[in-house]
Enzyme design. Structure first.
Site, mmCIF file in Angstrom:
data_model
loop_
_atom_site.group_PDB
_atom_site.id
_atom_site.type_symbol
_atom_site.label_atom_id
_atom_site.label_comp_id
_atom_site.label_asym_id
_atom_site.label_seq_id
_atom_site.Cartn_x
_atom_site.Cartn_y
_atom_site.Cartn_z
ATOM 1 N N LYS A 90 0.852 -1.195 0.000
ATOM 2 C CA LYS A 90 0.000 0.000 0.000
ATOM 3 C C LYS A 90 0.880 1.235 0.000
ATOM 4 O O LYS A 90 1.838 1.336 0.775
ATOM 5 C CB LYS A 90 -0.875 -0.006 1.275
ATOM 6 C CG LYS A 90 -1.816 1.172 1.367
ATOM 7 C CD LYS A 90 -3.084 0.930 0.570
ATOM 8 C CE LYS A 90 -3.911 2.182 0.334
ATOM 9 N NZ LYS A 90 -3.522 2.914 -0.910
ATOM 10 N N LYS A 114 5.355 3.658 8.353
ATOM 11 C CA LYS A 114 4.184 4.530 8.557
ATOM 12 C C LYS A 114 2.918 3.683 8.645
ATOM 13 O O LYS A 114 2.107 3.831 9.554
ATOM 14 C CB LYS A 114 4.087 5.508 7.387
ATOM 15 C CG LYS A 114 2.922 6.478 7.487
ATOM 16 C CD LYS A 114 2.604 7.201 6.185
ATOM 17 C CE LYS A 114 3.788 7.813 5.508
ATOM 18 N NZ LYS A 114 3.409 8.740 4.419
ATOM 19 N N LYS A 126 5.435 1.972 -3.079
ATOM 20 C CA LYS A 126 5.331 3.301 -3.697
ATOM 21 C C LYS A 126 5.561 3.129 -5.186
ATOM 22 O O LYS A 126 6.214 2.176 -5.614
ATOM 23 C CB LYS A 126 6.397 4.240 -3.125
ATOM 24 C CG LYS A 126 6.042 5.691 -3.228
ATOM 25 C CD LYS A 126 5.128 6.119 -2.087
ATOM 26 C CE LYS A 126 4.604 7.519 -2.228
ATOM 27 N NZ LYS A 126 3.948 7.981 -0.985
ATOM 28 N N GLY A 165 -2.760 8.303 -4.322
ATOM 29 C CA GLY A 165 -2.109 9.508 -4.839
ATOM 30 C C GLY A 165 -0.872 9.898 -4.055
ATOM 31 O O GLY A 165 -0.600 9.374 -2.977
ATOM 32 N N ASP A 166 -0.124 10.791 -4.611
ATOM 33 C CA ASP A 166 1.007 11.452 -3.949
ATOM 34 C C ASP A 166 1.255 12.719 -4.780
ATOM 35 O O ASP A 166 0.330 13.192 -5.461
ATOM 36 C CB ASP A 166 2.244 10.532 -3.903
ATOM 37 C CG ASP A 166 3.329 11.031 -2.954
ATOM 38 O OD1 ASP A 166 3.206 10.824 -1.746
ATOM 39 O OD2 ASP A 166 4.312 11.654 -3.430
ATOM 40 N N THR A 209 -4.974 13.630 4.872
ATOM 41 C CA THR A 209 -3.573 13.784 5.278
ATOM 42 C C THR A 209 -3.392 15.109 6.028
ATOM 43 O O THR A 209 -2.845 15.140 7.135
ATOM 44 C CB THR A 209 -2.636 13.719 4.062
ATOM 45 O OG1 THR A 209 -2.961 12.564 3.293
ATOM 46 C CG2 THR A 209 -1.187 13.649 4.495
ATOM 47 N N ASN A 241 -2.297 19.060 -2.108
ATOM 48 C CA ASN A 241 -3.300 18.385 -1.290
ATOM 49 C C ASN A 241 -3.002 18.494 0.205
ATOM 50 O O ASN A 241 -3.856 18.899 0.999
ATOM 51 C CB ASN A 241 -3.377 16.909 -1.725
ATOM 52 C CG ASN A 241 -4.248 16.084 -0.806
ATOM 53 O OD1 ASN A 241 -3.788 15.566 0.200
ATOM 54 N ND2 ASN A 241 -5.524 15.993 -1.123
ATOM 55 N N SER A 384 -7.105 5.836 3.588
ATOM 56 C CA SER A 384 -7.072 4.913 2.446
ATOM 57 C C SER A 384 -7.482 3.511 2.897
ATOM 58 O O SER A 384 -8.217 2.802 2.203
ATOM 59 C CB SER A 384 -5.660 4.842 1.854
ATOM 60 O OG SER A 384 -5.433 5.907 0.971
HETATM 61 P P1 NDP Z 1 0.699 17.814 -4.494
HETATM 62 O O1 NDP Z 1 1.185 17.433 -5.827
HETATM 63 O O2 NDP Z 1 -0.740 17.995 -4.274
HETATM 64 O O3 NDP Z 1 1.434 19.143 -3.996
HETATM 65 C C1 NDP Z 1 2.817 19.202 -3.915
HETATM 66 C C2 NDP Z 1 3.211 20.607 -3.511
HETATM 67 O O4 NDP Z 1 4.609 20.646 -3.245
HETATM 68 C C3 NDP Z 1 2.976 21.634 -4.596
HETATM 69 O O5 NDP Z 1 2.718 22.867 -3.988
HETATM 70 C C4 NDP Z 1 4.293 21.656 -5.348
HETATM 71 O O6 NDP Z 1 4.547 22.867 -6.043
HETATM 72 C C5 NDP Z 1 5.271 21.486 -4.199
HETATM 73 N N1 NDP Z 1 6.476 20.779 -4.672
HETATM 74 C C6 NDP Z 1 6.533 19.518 -5.170
HETATM 75 N N2 NDP Z 1 7.784 19.195 -5.514
HETATM 76 C C7 NDP Z 1 8.509 20.279 -5.224
HETATM 77 C C8 NDP Z 1 9.881 20.559 -5.340
HETATM 78 N N3 NDP Z 1 10.762 19.657 -5.813
HETATM 79 N N4 NDP Z 1 10.291 21.779 -4.925
HETATM 80 C C9 NDP Z 1 9.403 22.688 -4.430
HETATM 81 N N5 NDP Z 1 8.098 22.467 -4.295
HETATM 82 C C10 NDP Z 1 7.663 21.282 -4.680
HETATM 83 O O7 NDP Z 1 1.282 16.704 -3.504
HETATM 84 P P2 NDP Z 1 0.798 16.321 -2.039
HETATM 85 O O8 NDP Z 1 0.310 17.514 -1.327
HETATM 86 O O9 NDP Z 1 -0.055 15.131 -2.143
HETATM 87 O O10 NDP Z 1 2.189 15.841 -1.398
HETATM 88 C C11 NDP Z 1 3.031 16.721 -0.662
HETATM 89 C C12 NDP Z 1 3.931 15.899 0.238
HETATM 90 O O11 NDP Z 1 3.120 15.141 1.152
HETATM 91 C C13 NDP Z 1 4.819 14.857 -0.459
HETATM 92 O O12 NDP Z 1 6.007 14.716 0.279
HETATM 93 C C14 NDP Z 1 4.004 13.570 -0.337
HETATM 94 O O13 NDP Z 1 4.832 12.434 -0.439
HETATM 95 C C15 NDP Z 1 3.443 13.749 1.057
HETATM 96 N N6 NDP Z 1 2.259 12.965 1.398
HETATM 97 C C16 NDP Z 1 1.147 12.983 0.616
HETATM 98 C C17 NDP Z 1 0.016 12.279 1.001
HETATM 99 C C18 NDP Z 1 -1.253 12.334 0.236
HETATM 100 O O14 NDP Z 1 -2.223 11.727 0.686
HETATM 101 N N7 NDP Z 1 -1.339 13.033 -0.882
HETATM 102 C C19 NDP Z 1 0.026 11.441 2.205
HETATM 103 C C20 NDP Z 1 1.238 11.554 2.989
HETATM 104 C C21 NDP Z 1 2.292 12.267 2.572
HETATM 105 P P3 NDP Z 1 4.226 22.934 -7.620
HETATM 106 O O15 NDP Z 1 2.745 22.907 -7.721
HETATM 107 O O16 NDP Z 1 4.834 24.217 -8.090
HETATM 108 O O17 NDP Z 1 4.884 21.715 -8.199
HETATM 109 O O1 2IT Z 2 2.839 9.043 1.539
HETATM 110 C C1 2IT Z 2 1.681 8.610 1.717
HETATM 111 O O2 2IT Z 2 1.328 8.112 2.796
HETATM 112 C C2 2IT Z 2 0.727 8.712 0.610
HETATM 113 N N1 2IT Z 2 1.064 9.261 -0.425
HETATM 114 C C3 2IT Z 2 -0.646 8.119 0.746
HETATM 115 C C4 2IT Z 2 -0.606 6.641 0.506
HETATM 116 C C5 2IT Z 2 -1.945 5.967 0.413
HETATM 117 O O3 2IT Z 2 -1.925 4.785 0.034
HETATM 118 O O4 2IT Z 2 -2.977 6.547 0.720
#
Ligand code: NDP
Ligand code: 2IT
Length: 451
Positions: A90, A114, A126, A165-166, A209, A241, A384
């Protein structure tokens, strides 16, 4: 500890060149679990460390698709199925040009621990691609997703591996991926999470999240008898997100989140970021944050090229609580020093591994409450898992039910890491607490299942 050092040396050698983040993630975990390894020899006898750091399998595939000019484009697709001792593989899918097998191994490895911390039945994985959704039309994103799923579907299943998603993968991408999966297999099966509601997606998964991150910070502040978030200035990085729903929940609790950022720059809005405008800019219009100024002229926008050397934007703004929610290694040593100098009390990681090891050490040394990603952002994957339960039983849970279960989960995780840190003589070190608690459960399951 020889076994840990030997494993680290071997890993560095065998992943030379590409895997900085993977090595960083493994090093942190192995170095923090030594109190457990020393107190119980069974983990060494069963070679758990050596076995845990190697993925069960890594799948890499070609993704060819036609762009809007009818040109053939080719990207790399990946799925790293790391460990399924506790349940089906997952973890999310990341679409970003920086994606390679090393980054996905780091994320997959983190995901094992996690998911273990949630107490829910999930292994760790992943996947993703170096495809960049930015600037692509909806049709191009759809064509890419179709081609990606043509390969990925061979390796996933609701009891085998359940992606979500991520970065770069939200409801739009999951919708196209799921539509393709259904066409190929004719199966209306919960094989992805974060699905749009009408495909069986769980209410509250989009918010989970970010909301979970704030619930976690709230619990940790209570456990450490610190001031609550109400009325406090908070800084948040990112505007995707995780960041947006972190900001939203902070506002629900009466806090004042004053920043957000993207890859081009950051916004500082003293009165508190307007979260509805942010959703419109980022989710609906997919624009740069700079357009925030068209509505709020008094807000400040700073471009990345104008950041002071060795700093990363929002961390120079004074705050009580900081929430890095963008990407890995976005909060470095100088940022940590700035935060400390400005009196930060708590750093809660919303992104995966956003704080560098040096920055983490400084924050901890200076007595800042540091809430690590594995624990703090586990709310997304927990919901999830709730989505998987709903799909398996063909039920729909209410928003309130999911929200309550999320709050309970975050509370359990906070208690678990605080107690574990105490039990193993590393009180207040929640990096160690989270790593030991997450590792122990997976390791015990691996021992029980044999080799
Ligand atoms: P999104 O794609 O929705 O948003 C990512 C954000 O981070 C955007 O604002 C983006 O800017 C910025 N960003 C991404 N890469 C870079 C970079 N290299 N340098 C600067 N800014 C960057 O992703 P999420 O919000 O889903 O994910 C954000 C973080 O949270 C990640 O580390 C992800 O692994 C983690 N995460 C996500 C979960 C989820 O459920 N979605 C769960 C747990 C953790 P721009 O739009 O300009 O690219
Ligand atoms: O980093 C994370 O925990 C996620 N991107 C969400 C993973 C999931 O299966 O919901």
């Amino acid at each position: 500890m020889n076994m840990i050092q030997d494993t680290l040396e071997h890993l560095k050698f065998s992943n030379c060149g590409t895997d900085g983040t993977f090595f960083q993630a493994v090093k942190e975990v192995l170095e923090s679990i030594s109190p457990l390894i020393e107190s119980d020899k069974k983990y060494q006898e069963h070679s758990i460390i050596k076995r845990l750091v190697v993925p069960d399998r890594q799948i890499q595939f070609k993704v060819s698709w036609l762009d809007d000019n009818n040109q053939i484009q080719v990207n790399n697709g990946y799925r790293v199925q790391f460990n399924n001792a506790l349940g089906p593989y997952k973890g999310g899918l990341r679409f970003h040009p920086s994606v390679n097998s090393g980054i996905l191994k780091f994320l997959g490895f983190e995901q094992i621990l996690k998911n273990s911390l949630t107490g829910l039945p999930m292994g760790g994985a992943k996947g993703g691609s170096d495809f960049d959704p930015k600037g692509k039309s909806d049709t191009e994103v759809m064509k890419f997703c179709r081609s990606f799923m043509m390969e990925l579907h061979k390796y996933i299943g609701s009891r085998i591996d359940v992606p979500a998603g991520d970065i770069g993968v939200g409801a739009r991408e999951i919708g196209y991926l799921y539509g393709t999966y259904k066409q190929i297999t004719s199966s209306y099966d919960g094989v992805l999470t974060g699905k749009p509601f009408f495909f069986g997606g769980s209410l509250m998964r989009p918010e989970a999240t970010g909301y979970g991150v704030v619930y976690f910070a709230k619990e940790m502040l209570e456990l450490e008898h610190k001031k609550s978030l109400a009325g406090q200035i908070c800084t948040v990085s990112g505007s995707g997100n995780v960041a947006i729903y972190t900001i939203e929940k902070l506002k629900h609790l009466g806090a004042i989140p004053v920043t957000c950022s993207d890859s081009k720059g950051y916004i500082y809005d003293k009165r508190g970021v307007d979260v509805e405008l942010l959703k419109e800019i980022k989710f609906e219009k997919r624009l740069s944050l700079e357009v925030y100024l068209e509505t709020y002229k008094s807000a400040v926008y700073v471009k990345v090229e104008d950041y002071e050397e060795d700093t990363h934007g929002v961390w120079s703004i004074p705050c009580y609580a900081a929430f890095p929610c963008a990407t890995q290694n976005e909060l470095t040593l100088n940022d940590a020093k700035n935060l400390v100098a400005n009196g930060v009390e708590i750093v809660t990681e919303g992104a995966n591994m956003p704080t560098t090891p040096e920055a983490t050490l400084i924050l901890q040394k200076e007595g800042v409450l540091f809430a690590p990603a594995k624990a703090a952002n586990a709310g997304g994957v927990a919901v999830s898992s709730f989505e998987m339960s709903q799909n398996a039983s063909m039920q729909r849970w209410s928003f309130e039910k999911v929200d309550l279960k999320l709050q309970e989960t975050m509370k359990q995780i906070s208690k678990k890491i605080v107690l574990t840190a105490k039990d193993y003589g590393v009180e207040r070190n929640y990096v160690h607490g989270a790593n030991i608690a997450g590792f122990k459960k997976v390791a015990d399951a691996m021992i029980a299942e044999g080799i």
